[in-house]
Write an enzyme that holds these catalytic residues in place. Sequence first.
Site, mmCIF file in Angstrom:
data_model
loop_
_atom_site.group_PDB
_atom_site.id
_atom_site.type_symbol
_atom_site.label_atom_id
_atom_site.label_comp_id
_atom_site.label_asym_id
_atom_site.label_seq_id
_atom_site.Cartn_x
_atom_site.Cartn_y
_atom_site.Cartn_z
ATOM 1 N N HIS A 1 0.837 -1.197 0.000
ATOM 2 C CA HIS A 1 0.000 0.000 0.000
ATOM 3 C C HIS A 1 0.872 1.248 0.000
ATOM 4 O O HIS A 1 1.810 1.372 0.791
ATOM 5 C CB HIS A 1 -0.925 -0.004 1.210
ATOM 6 C CG HIS A 1 -2.060 -0.976 1.089
ATOM 7 N ND1 HIS A 1 -2.588 -1.642 2.171
ATOM 8 C CD2 HIS A 1 -2.756 -1.402 0.000
ATOM 9 C CE1 HIS A 1 -3.574 -2.421 1.755
ATOM 10 N NE2 HIS A 1 -3.698 -2.298 0.440
ATOM 11 N N GLU B 1 1.561 3.443 3.076
ATOM 12 C CA GLU B 1 2.190 2.672 4.149
ATOM 13 C C GLU B 1 3.681 2.496 3.860
ATOM 14 O O GLU B 1 4.313 1.523 4.261
ATOM 15 C CB GLU B 1 1.473 1.332 4.301
ATOM 16 C CG GLU B 1 -0.007 1.502 4.672
ATOM 17 C CD GLU B 1 -0.803 0.207 4.688
ATOM 18 O OE1 GLU B 1 -0.178 -0.873 4.639
ATOM 19 O OE2 GLU B 1 -2.048 0.275 4.748
ATOM 20 N N HIS C 1 2.525 -4.132 6.737
ATOM 21 C CA HIS C 1 1.571 -3.056 6.491
ATOM 22 C C HIS C 1 1.569 -2.122 7.701
ATOM 23 O O HIS C 1 2.291 -2.343 8.667
ATOM 24 C CB HIS C 1 0.166 -3.635 6.271
ATOM 25 C CG HIS C 1 -0.019 -4.355 4.975
ATOM 26 N ND1 HIS C 1 -0.683 -3.814 3.900
ATOM 27 C CD2 HIS C 1 0.390 -5.587 4.575
ATOM 28 C CE1 HIS C 1 -0.692 -4.668 2.896
ATOM 29 N NE2 HIS C 1 -0.039 -5.765 3.277
ATOM 30 N N GLU D 1 0.743 -5.518 10.963
ATOM 31 C CA GLU D 1 0.320 -4.115 10.956
ATOM 32 C C GLU D 1 1.204 -3.313 11.912
ATOM 33 O O GLU D 1 1.004 -3.303 13.122
ATOM 34 C CB GLU D 1 -1.153 -4.004 11.360
ATOM 35 C CG GLU D 1 -2.109 -4.741 10.432
ATOM 36 C CD GLU D 1 -2.356 -3.987 9.127
ATOM 37 O OE1 GLU D 1 -1.813 -2.883 8.957
ATOM 38 O OE2 GLU D 1 -3.110 -4.517 8.280
#
Length: 395
Positions: free
Chosen positions: A162, A165, A306, A365
Amino acid sequence: MKVKVRSGDSLWYYSQLFMVPVILIADSNPGVNPKSLQIGQEIDIPGFTLQNYTIRQGDTFWKLSTSRNLSADALLLVNQTLNPNSLPIGTVIKLPRRVISPIVSGRRSYDYHALTADISMLADIYPFIKVSTIGKSVLGKPIQEIRLGKGNKKVQINASFHANEWITTPILMALLNSFLLSITNVRPIRGVSTMPLYNSVDLSIVPMVNPDGVDLVLNGPPPEVREEVIAINRGSTDFTGWKANIRGVDLNKQYPAKWDFEKERSEQNAPAPRDYLGVAPLTEPEAIAMAELARNNQFDRMLAFHTQGAEFYWGYEGLEPPESQVIALEFERVSGYKAVQYIDSFAGYKDWFIQEFRRPGFTIELGRGINPLPLSQYDEIYEEVLGIFLASLYM
């Protein structure tokens, strides 16, 4: 650092001379037969660079080598045309310099140019790593893979699926840099000896899956697609919320793992800054490159970096093997991140990896807050994920 072979030299002798594991020297010179070195042949010594030094009053080879914790023969090796007993003031010689500090400087806007420059420097200092192109982005940027290690256990780690990110890329590059420093200087990380990991693991790193998107977020739209991406961004030139690739397709919703289900319930039916799945699975070159990489290598485990949430996801539809939970518990212990088995989101790379190979896959994450995370979190995130990086290799 390159040296030229003299009569009687060997890779083992270079290992003793520079205090570098001989396997790393051998791996830095894959076309060299260690049993038959040729005089004058160039050999790469990893973990060192050469710097120019101008002789001053009172300098001797012995003093210069002692001050750098090297033997005098190390200086003779890289200055073979000089007479060590006659060093006129003003003569410029080469001095080996052991690299003991990180090369990667990640506390900055880390775009594709910054990444490729760092990869080039790391490959020069640590020539036992292998850099290859696994595919190209929509705009033709090479998607690079860094490979190292001697083992049978194949571990794949990737970042920046992404665009906003992007902080995951310098974090992953810094982790790699720490690992390289550790193995060349025989220095543990958090008490973990890393040479056994190098010998037991085949590590694949793709530090920037979405280079076009990262550059868009950090540098704005390139001229050739400026109008198109501004239109996709609903007329705005603020791209901080952009997650997709340059065509407005979310690369982490491109995989045939309940893609039809995710597509049907998605509110995005056209290219968008985020969450648009595309017209079919695996239409985007970046997503295709990552799928082919996995199929061609049959990795034993995969980690996708991420942001954000300080948690990680490790299951998919009950297809994950029992080993996944064991690894997840260790990741949780060493990082403080929360282990979450299932979430209501599909068509991601982790989902497809688990479905396709029935092997452990993880979406990590990093950090906390709202994307893009600020660089003020960089050091904290690095320390949190360092334990996960090591555990992914030793578990």
